[in-house]
Scaffold this active site. Structure first.
Site, PDB file in Angstrom:
ATOM      1  N   CYS A   4       0.618  -1.374   0.381  1.00  0.00           N
ATOM      2  CA  CYS A   4      -0.028   0.276  -0.035  1.00  0.00           C
ATOM      3  C   CYS A   4       0.814   1.320  -0.179  1.00  0.00           C
ATOM      4  CB  CYS A   4      -0.182  -0.024   1.168  1.00  0.00           C
ATOM      5  SG  CYS A   4      -1.764   1.789   1.904  1.00  0.00           S
ATOM      6  N   CYS A   7       0.279   3.409   3.723  1.00  0.00           N
ATOM      7  CA  CYS A   7       1.480   2.642   4.400  1.00  0.00           C
ATOM      8  C   CYS A   7       3.327   2.897   3.885  1.00  0.00           C
ATOM      9  CB  CYS A   7       0.902   1.184   4.721  1.00  0.00           C
ATOM     10  SG  CYS A   7      -0.193   0.956   4.843  1.00  0.00           S
ATOM     11  N   THR A  94      -8.596   4.893  -6.268  1.00  0.00           N
ATOM     12  CA  THR A  94      -7.706   3.970  -6.552  1.00  0.00           C
ATOM     13  C   THR A  94      -6.853   3.390  -5.694  1.00  0.00           C
ATOM     14  OG1 THR A  94      -6.758   6.375  -6.817  1.00  0.00           O
ATOM     15  CG2 THR A  94      -7.993   5.495  -8.867  1.00  0.00           C
ATOM     16  N   HIS A  99      -8.865   7.415   3.219  1.00  0.00           N
ATOM     17  CA  HIS A  99      -8.559   8.929   2.540  1.00  0.00           C
ATOM     18  C   HIS A  99      -9.209   9.859   3.205  1.00  0.00           C
ATOM     19  CE1 HIS A  99      -7.738   6.788  -0.750  1.00  0.00           C
ATOM     20  NE2 HIS A  99      -8.337   8.687  -1.263  1.00  0.00           N
TER      21      HIS A  99
HETATM   22  P1  5GP Z   1      -8.267   7.673  -4.091  1.00  0.00           P
HETATM   23  O1  5GP Z   1      -8.755   8.250  -6.115  1.00  0.00           O
HETATM   24  O2  5GP Z   1      -8.233   6.575  -3.877  1.00  0.00           O
HETATM   25  O3  5GP Z   1     -10.272   8.728  -3.678  1.00  0.00           O
HETATM   26  O4  5GP Z   1      -7.525   8.802  -3.913  1.00  0.00           O
HETATM   27  C1  5GP Z   1      -6.209   8.363  -4.530  1.00  0.00           C
HETATM   28  C2  5GP Z   1      -5.527   9.710  -4.480  1.00  0.00           C
HETATM   29  O5  5GP Z   1      -4.204   9.499  -4.218  1.00  0.00           O
HETATM   30  C3  5GP Z   1      -5.671  10.899  -5.692  1.00  0.00           C
HETATM   31  O6  5GP Z   1      -6.044  11.680  -6.009  1.00  0.00           O
HETATM   32  C4  5GP Z   1      -3.868  10.308  -6.377  1.00  0.00           C
HETATM   33  O7  5GP Z   1      -3.290  11.043  -6.705  1.00  0.00           O
HETATM   34  C5  5GP Z   1      -3.113  10.267  -4.454  1.00  0.00           C
HETATM   35  N1  5GP Z   1      -1.731   9.538  -4.955  1.00  0.00           N
HETATM   36  C6  5GP Z   1      -1.634   8.663  -5.246  1.00  0.00           C
HETATM   37  N2  5GP Z   1      -0.121   8.239  -5.621  1.00  0.00           N
HETATM   38  C7  5GP Z   1      -0.154   9.173  -4.468  1.00  0.00           C
HETATM   39  C8  5GP Z   1       1.541   9.188  -3.866  1.00  0.00           C
HETATM   40  O8  5GP Z   1       2.715   8.813  -4.177  1.00  0.00           O
HETATM   41  N3  5GP Z   1       1.596  10.750  -3.466  1.00  0.00           N
HETATM   42  C9  5GP Z   1       0.669  11.754  -3.119  1.00  0.00           C
HETATM   43  N4  5GP Z   1       0.108  12.562  -2.577  1.00  0.00           N
HETATM   44  N5  5GP Z   1      -0.318  10.842  -3.617  1.00  0.00           N
HETATM   45  C10 5GP Z   1      -1.324  10.142  -4.289  1.00  0.00           C
HETATM   46 ZN    ZN Z   2      -2.182   1.173   3.763  1.00  0.00          ZN
END
Ligand code: 5GP
Ligand code: ZN
Length: 111
Positions: A4, A7, A94, A99
Site C-alpha cells: 500500500c 502505508c 484508486t 483517506h
Molecule cells: P482515491 O482515488 O483513492 O480517492 O484517491 C487517491 C489519491 O491519491 C489520488 O487523488 C492520487 O492523486 C493520490 N496519490 C496516489 N499516489 C500518490 C502518492 O504517491 N503521493 C501522493 N501525495 N498522492 C498520491
Molecule cells: Zn495502507
C-alpha cells in the site's frame, strides 16, 4: 509485504512531505491535484472501506474530523473547502487505504 502506497508514506519508506502528523494521522499534498489546493488526510492504520469500521478505526476517522478544522488557516482553506471520501470501484477509489480529500483554494464547481 504491504504494497500500500499510503502505508509506505506513513512509515517513511516512500518520502512525502507531511504538512501535519501525529501518532494517528497525517496530511500530505495530493500528487495530482484536482483543485488549486488538494490535500489528503490519511489514518496511519491500513483499512480501505468504511464498512471495515470498528472502535479503533472510528477513533481515527473522528480524529481526522477534529484535527482538520484546526488546520484550515495553515492549509489555506479558511475560505472553505470540500471533503471527499471515495469508496470502492463506483466511488472512484484508486488507493485502497482510507483517506479524506480536502479540496479548496478556489471556488469549486458543482460536483
Ligand atoms: P482515491 O482515488 O483513492 O480517492 O484517491 C487517491 C489519491 O491519491 C489520488 O487523488 C492520487 O492523486 C493520490 N496519490 C496516489 N499516489 C500518490 C502518492 O504517491 N503521493 C501522493 N501525495 N498522492 C498520491
Ligand atoms: Zn495502507
Amino acid at each position: 509485504m504491504n504494497d500500500c502506497i499510503f502505508c509506505k508514506i506513513a512509515s517513511g519508506v516512500i518520502p512525502s512531505p507531511k504538512l501535519y502528523e501525529d501518532d494517528k494521522i497525517f496530511i500530505i499534498k495530493d500528487i495530482e491535484p484536482k483543485a488549486k489546493l488538494h490535500y489528503l488526510c490519511i489514518p496511519k492504520i491500513h483499512f480501505a472501506l468504511l464498512t471495515e469500521m470498528d472502535e479503533v478505526k472510528a477513533e481515527l476517522v473522528k480524529h481526522c474530523f477534529q484535527v482538520i478544522p484546526t488546520l484550515e488557516e495553515q492549509l489555506g482553506l479558511q475560505e472553505g473547502y470540500r471533503m471527499i471520501i471515495n469508496q470502492g470501484k463506483n466511488g472512484g477509489q484508486t488507493v485502497p487505504h482510507l483517506h479524506i480529500h480536502l479540496l479548496g483554494g478556489e471556488v469549486l464547481g458543482d460536483f
